[in-house]
Write a protein that holds these residues in place. Structure first.
Motif, mmCIF file in Angstrom:
data_model
loop_
_atom_site.group_PDB
_atom_site.id
_atom_site.type_symbol
_atom_site.label_atom_id
_atom_site.label_comp_id
_atom_site.label_asym_id
_atom_site.label_seq_id
_atom_site.Cartn_x
_atom_site.Cartn_y
_atom_site.Cartn_z
ATOM 1 N N GLY A 120 10.347 -12.940 -52.325
ATOM 2 C CA GLY A 120 11.364 -13.116 -51.296
ATOM 3 C C GLY A 120 12.568 -12.228 -51.424
ATOM 4 O O GLY A 120 13.420 -12.188 -50.530
ATOM 5 N N ARG A 121 12.685 -11.485 -52.506
ATOM 6 C CA ARG A 121 13.894 -10.711 -52.774
ATOM 7 C C ARG A 121 14.180 -9.657 -51.713
ATOM 8 O O ARG A 121 15.326 -9.451 -51.321
ATOM 9 C CB ARG A 121 13.802 -10.029 -54.136
ATOM 10 N N LEU A 122 13.159 -8.953 -51.288
ATOM 11 C CA LEU A 122 13.357 -7.833 -50.364
ATOM 12 C C LEU A 122 13.081 -8.201 -48.913
ATOM 13 O O LEU A 122 12.927 -7.318 -48.067
ATOM 14 C CB LEU A 122 12.471 -6.658 -50.793
ATOM 15 N N VAL A 128 13.285 -4.475 -41.291
ATOM 16 C CA VAL A 128 13.267 -3.467 -40.211
ATOM 17 C C VAL A 128 11.980 -2.653 -40.178
ATOM 18 O O VAL A 128 11.925 -1.615 -39.510
ATOM 19 C CB VAL A 128 14.481 -2.516 -40.342
ATOM 20 N N ILE A 129 10.970 -3.098 -40.884
ATOM 21 C CA ILE A 129 9.717 -2.336 -40.931
ATOM 22 C C ILE A 129 9.200 -2.037 -39.523
ATOM 23 O O ILE A 129 8.768 -0.909 -39.224
ATOM 24 C CB ILE A 129 8.648 -3.100 -41.741
ATOM 25 N N ASP A 130 9.241 -3.015 -38.645
ATOM 26 C CA ASP A 130 8.701 -2.833 -37.296
ATOM 27 C C ASP A 130 9.497 -1.826 -36.468
ATOM 28 O O ASP A 130 8.965 -1.282 -35.489
ATOM 29 C CB ASP A 130 8.665 -4.176 -36.558
ATOM 30 N N PHE A 137 9.307 1.568 -48.186
ATOM 31 C CA PHE A 137 8.678 0.281 -47.890
ATOM 32 C C PHE A 137 7.877 0.330 -46.591
ATOM 33 O O PHE A 137 6.891 -0.393 -46.441
ATOM 34 C CB PHE A 137 9.744 -0.808 -47.865
ATOM 35 N N VAL A 138 8.281 1.219 -45.699
ATOM 36 C CA VAL A 138 7.474 1.446 -44.498
ATOM 37 C C VAL A 138 6.119 2.026 -44.887
ATOM 38 O O VAL A 138 5.070 1.592 -44.392
ATOM 39 C CB VAL A 138 8.203 2.392 -43.519
ATOM 40 N N ARG A 191 1.553 -4.839 -47.748
ATOM 41 C CA ARG A 191 2.569 -5.434 -46.887
ATOM 42 C C ARG A 191 3.242 -6.636 -47.545
ATOM 43 O O ARG A 191 2.644 -7.323 -48.361
ATOM 44 C CB ARG A 191 1.928 -5.881 -45.558
ATOM 45 N N GLY A 192 4.471 -6.869 -47.129
ATOM 46 C CA GLY A 192 5.165 -8.078 -47.528
ATOM 47 C C GLY A 192 5.994 -7.938 -48.781
ATOM 48 O O GLY A 192 5.931 -6.930 -49.508
ATOM 49 N N GLY A 193 6.778 -8.979 -49.051
ATOM 50 C CA GLY A 193 7.704 -8.946 -50.163
ATOM 51 C C GLY A 193 7.055 -8.920 -51.527
ATOM 52 O O GLY A 193 7.621 -8.373 -52.482
#
Length: 454
Positions: free
Chosen positions: A108-110, A119-121, A160-161, A169-171
């Motif tokens: 959950g940190r990021l 903001v990945i999307d 991260f993108v 994907r994901g935290g």
């Protein structure tokens, strides 16, 4: 008790007093004026004693490293030592993070509202987003970026993108990336110290790099990843100027330094550490001027790519300064944070580093006016002074960041890249197991008593 050990204890005691003052004065300011914008000054966190699934593992890693780390660091073959350092650092960071359990400590940190994964999307069209990036930095701009996205050049978010695009994907994956890559920073520092000073000093520094209190914030902050990129840029330059990897080292160092500047604006100050490396290797640089040519050519690659894609680094930084003063940076008092930031540094580097920095200063004074031997000289004279100069350059970069006023609070995370280069000062210490125990105890207490914000 020897005079040097007594002075080490005085330095550690002064560090304790600094932290105590920062805590007491900070709590008073926060409770009366509410301007520090942190719940447990000088750290971003809150009081919350707890244990978690990572507690047993963290204790085991700490006890094993304190008990066997110095001896193994002295005896293991060099490559085995590097692998062991990376593996143990990873275990230490991850076990500390898991004290807060998997979701809060890692996955959950990021993903919080201030972080990159929010903001990945918005990066579905990367070139268009880069061209439009500066239009969303200010707080009053439409769809303004979350704090960490706005506060860094876009290479940070793009990392991260790209992880998302390749299926990670994901935290959970993002956090794992930061832990694994961040742990490799200690390997880079060891490589640089061995190249520029000597192997014995690197081996003595290894357990302190592995068991750093900074690990509390390296799992799972993106700044741990930034720290590794910056550290390897320095390590590759060290290999270049000592003749081990002249061309590939110089070019690779430049590429990574260029990337470092597009991960975090403040890490441009790593140029001071790079300058110290060039100074230490000036003889090789004079003999092989292509080192500088390849270094500069490599450093131009990432900035050129982002500029051609439409991102203006200087304009983005100007807007970021404006946003910083619009938000918490304009409220937090400089008069407190300019010294309380240093208390944060004590907490991420530990009392051993405070004592090590005292010995670093003593080493520099002792060798003042002397000509340092080339680091590729087989006689290896002046190794202590070369290490002291490298550590001093990192300390100078940190102090410049402090005085700039662009680092008011949260430096337990922001200054991780600089802090890692202060830890080799612990190689000067005697009684390493005692100091290592103090380092481990500090990290365990911080992670178990506080719910840290990063």
């Amino acid at each position: 008790m020897t005079r040097d050990l007594r002075r080490d204890l005085y330095a550690a005691g002064a560090a304790v007093l600094l932290v105590t003052a920062a805590v007491l004065i900070g709590h008073h300011i926060q409770h009366t004026h509410h301007t520090l914008r942190v719940d447990w000054p000088p750290l971003l966190g809150s009081w919350g004693p707890h244990v978690g699934p990572g507690t047993p593992a963290a204790v085991v890693v700490a006890v094993a490293t304190v008990g066997y780390g110095p001896a193994l660091a002295a005896r293991l073959p060099w490559r085995a030592l590097l692998a062991a350092a990376w593996g143990t650092a990873t275990a230490w960071i991850l076990s500390l993070a898991l004290i807060d359990d998997w979701q809060r400590g890692v996955a959950g940190r990021l993903t919080t509202r201030h972080e990159y994964l929010q903001v990945i999307d918005r990066f579905h069209d990367v070139p268009a987003t880069l061209r439009d990036f500066t239009h969303h930095i200010l707080l009053e701009s439409p769809d303004n970026w979350p704090a960490h996205v706005a506060g860094h050049p876009p290479a940070a978010t793009l990392t991260f993108v790209l992880l998302d695009r390749i299926g990670l994907r994901g935290g959970g994956w993002a956090g794992t990336w930061c832990v694994a890559v961040g742990a490799a920073a200690c390997v880079a520092v060891l490589v640089a110290v061995r190249a520029l000073a000597d192997e014995g000093l690197a081996r003595r520094a290894a357990p302190f790099l592995v068991l750093a209190p900074a690990a509390v914030w390296m799992g799972t902050s993106a700044d741990a990843y930034f720290a590794a990129v910056a550290a390897w840029s320095v390590a590759l330059l060290a290999l270049a100027v000592t003749g081990r990897r002249v061309r590939s080292g110089a070019l690779g160092s430049g590429l990574l330094f260029g990337l470092t500047c597009y991960l975090s604006y403040g890490l441009t100050l790593f140029a001071l550490v790079g300058a110290a490396v060039l100074l230490l290797g000036r003889g090789r640089v004079r003999e092989r001027p292509e080192v500088l040519v390849l270094l500069l050519a490599g450093a131009a690659v990432v900035p050129t790519a982002f500029t051609l894609a439409g991102f203006d680094w200087w304009e983005a930084y100007r807007l970021l300064v404006t946003r910083y003063h619009q938000g918490a940076g304009g409220i937090r008092p400089y008069g407190y944070w300019v010294w309380a930031n240093l208390a944060c540094t004590v907490l991420i580097t530990g009392l051993a580093t405070a004592a090590g920095l005292r010995r670093t200063g003593a080493t520099l004074r002792r060798h003042r006016g002397e000509s340092l031997a080339r680091p590729d000289d087989p006689r290896r004279s002046g190794a202590d002074a070369r290490l002291a100069l490298l550590v001093a350059a990192a300390l100078l970069a940190l102090l410049v960041a402090d005085l700039s006023g662009m680092s008011k609070a949260e430096t337990e995370r922001i200054w991780l890249p600089f802090a890692l280069w202060l830890l080799p000062a612990c190689a000067f210490l005697t009684r390493p197991r005692v100091w290592l125990a103090a380092q481990a105890a500090l990290a365990l207490l911080l992670n178990h008593l506080l719910l840290t914000g990063w």
